[in-house]
Design an enzyme around this catalytic site. Structure first.
Site, short mmCIF file in Angstrom:
data_model
loop_
_atom_site.label_atom_id
_atom_site.label_comp_id
_atom_site.label_asym_id
_atom_site.label_seq_id
_atom_site.Cartn_x
_atom_site.Cartn_y
_atom_site.Cartn_z
N ASN A 185 0.91 -1.22 0.07
CA ASN A 185 0.14 0.09 0.05
C ASN A 185 0.94 1.09 0.15
OD1 ASN A 185 -1.57 2.36 1.19
ND2 ASN A 185 -3.04 0.88 1.75
N HIS A 212 0.85 6.49 1.81
CA HIS A 212 1.76 7.33 2.59
C HIS A 212 2.74 7.98 1.71
CE1 HIS A 212 -0.87 6.63 5.57
NE2 HIS A 212 -0.61 5.60 5.86
N HIS A 242 -5.76 3.62 -1.59
CA HIS A 242 -7.10 3.94 -1.14
C HIS A 242 -7.38 5.22 -1.96
CE1 HIS A 242 -9.92 4.28 2.40
NE2 HIS A 242 -10.55 4.55 1.26
N ARG A 278 -9.65 8.09 -1.56
CA ARG A 278 -10.56 8.38 -0.39
C ARG A 278 -11.36 9.55 -1.00
NH1 ARG A 278 -9.15 6.73 5.06
NH2 ARG A 278 -10.84 8.24 5.69
N ARG A 295 -7.45 12.76 0.61
CA ARG A 295 -6.10 13.29 1.48
C ARG A 295 -4.87 12.75 1.00
NH1 ARG A 295 -7.40 10.12 6.91
NH2 ARG A 295 -9.46 11.20 6.73
N GLU A 299 -8.71 0.12 -3.11
CA GLU A 299 -9.29 0.36 -1.89
C GLU A 299 -10.53 1.58 -2.12
OE1 GLU A 299 -7.15 0.85 1.75
OE2 GLU A 299 -6.14 -1.10 1.18
N THR A 312 -8.16 3.72 8.12
CA THR A 312 -9.36 3.10 8.22
C THR A 312 -9.65 2.36 9.57
OG1 THR A 312 -8.94 2.53 5.99
CG2 THR A 312 -10.75 1.30 7.00
N GLU A 341 -11.06 -9.24 3.29
CA GLU A 341 -9.73 -8.81 3.78
C GLU A 341 -10.15 -8.70 5.24
OE1 GLU A 341 -7.38 -6.06 2.04
OE2 GLU A 341 -6.28 -5.39 4.04
N HIS A 374 -3.69 -4.32 7.80
CA HIS A 374 -3.79 -3.40 8.65
C HIS A 374 -2.95 -3.27 9.86
CE1 HIS A 374 -5.82 0.51 8.77
NE2 HIS A 374 -5.35 0.54 10.06
N1 PXP Z 1 -5.72 -2.94 4.11
C1 PXP Z 1 -6.67 -2.26 3.93
C2 PXP Z 1 -8.10 -2.44 3.58
C3 PXP Z 1 -6.61 -0.63 4.45
O1 PXP Z 1 -7.25 0.26 4.57
C4 PXP Z 1 -5.13 -0.29 4.93
C5 PXP Z 1 -4.93 1.07 5.26
O2 PXP Z 1 -4.92 1.60 4.28
C6 PXP Z 1 -4.08 -1.57 4.79
C7 PXP Z 1 -4.55 -2.71 4.57
C8 PXP Z 1 -2.71 -1.06 5.15
O3 PXP Z 1 -2.44 -0.89 6.27
P1 PXP Z 1 -1.13 -0.26 7.23
O4 PXP Z 1 -0.82 1.13 6.36
O5 PXP Z 1 -1.45 -0.32 8.56
O6 PXP Z 1 0.04 -1.41 6.67
#
Ligand code: PXP
Length: 247
Positions: free
Chosen positions: A7, A10, A43, A45, A49, A70, A101, A151, A191
């Site tokens: 992901n 960030h 994601h 959003r 953001r 996402e 999330t 998931e 997550h």
């Molecule tokens: N899976 C989903 C559905 C998420 O919303 C997120 C965060 O955007 C992640 C995985 C990844 O989480 P993390 O950034 O805490 O590794």
């Protein structure tokens, strides 16, 4: 072999902090794939953001593995998904006030909204995963809604502070993963997973994919910082071959 979805939200968070052009998540996706990522997750959003529409369209062109989008069950984002046609959609809950999330999507309470989103996305041939808590009632509903995958939200596991709590959360994830397999749903998890807490997770039988973002981007900042400072010292030196003439 369990697949790793990286992901890169960030990377975009850092860019948006200055409304600048860098760091570009599209470049991050290329490097993540070079490092072995099995898919790229972003994601989009509703408040934009971090990831922007431009990123999603460009990633669709450039990602060589699989693009996992996402998104919330919102008409506006569904319309974009139907244009982009990612390899996978993960439906997630979304609140404007949250930092990230929180919790899984409650598809039992929001069965009608979720059903309508899943139907529209699947009608376009898209593969749909639902981000839910590791809860058997949620799983049974995911099956009824014809999801392809689920998931499991691992926040409760990754935020557990005692060994007993960790054991309870791991047991829930194990049971839910086994139940998903029985239902024919691909189990994904994600997550808050990091370099320490991922080990017990990969030992859960039947896990197909992990989605990890924050810990990987955090490590990338430190792993690359020393070189970045060296590069700036070099750029400041007289002998550095500038590509752009000084004004
Ligand atoms: N899976 C989903 C559905 C998420 O919303 C997120 C965060 O955007 C992640 C995985 C990844 O989480 P993390 O950034 O805490 O590794």
């Amino acid at each position: 072999m369990i697949r790793l979805g990286v992901n890169i939200d960030h990377v975009a968070t850092l860019r948006q902090a200055r409304r600048a052009k860098e760091p570009d998540p599209v470049a991050a996706a290329v490097l993540a794939e070079l490092g072995g990522a099995d898919s790229i997750t972003v994601h989009l959003r509703e408040d934009r953001r971090h990831i922007q529409d431009r990123d999603v369209y460009l990633l669709r062109e450039t990602v060589r593995t699989r693009l996992n989008l996402e998104m919330a069950c919102s008409d506006e984002i569904i319309a974009i998904a139907l244009k982009v046609l990612p390899d996978e959609i993960t439906l997630v809950p979304e609140k404007r006030q949250e930092l990230t999330t929180e919790g899984g999507l409650d598809i039992v309470a929001h069965a009608d909204t979720t059903r309508s989103a899943v139907e529209r996305l699947k009608a376009a041939g898209l593969h749909v995963s639902l981000f839910i808590d590791p809860d058997l009632a949620q799983l049974d509903m995911a099956k009824k809604l014809h999801a392809d995958a689920v998931e499991f939200q691992t926040a409760a596991y990754s935020e557990a502070t005692t060994a007993a709590q960790v054991a309870v959360e791991l047991a829930k994830l194990r049971t839910a993963t086994a139940h998903a397999l029985q239902l024919g749903l691909h189990p994904h998890l994600g997550h808050g997973l990091n370099y320490q807490n991922v080990k017990p997770i990969v030992r859960i039988h039947g896990v197909v994919e992990l989605n990890i973002g924050h810990s990987i981007v955090s490590r990338a900042v430190f792993a690359g910082l020393e070189q970045a400072v060296r590069d700036m010292k070099l750029a400041m030196s007289e002998h550095y071959p500038h590509t752009r003439a000084a004004l």
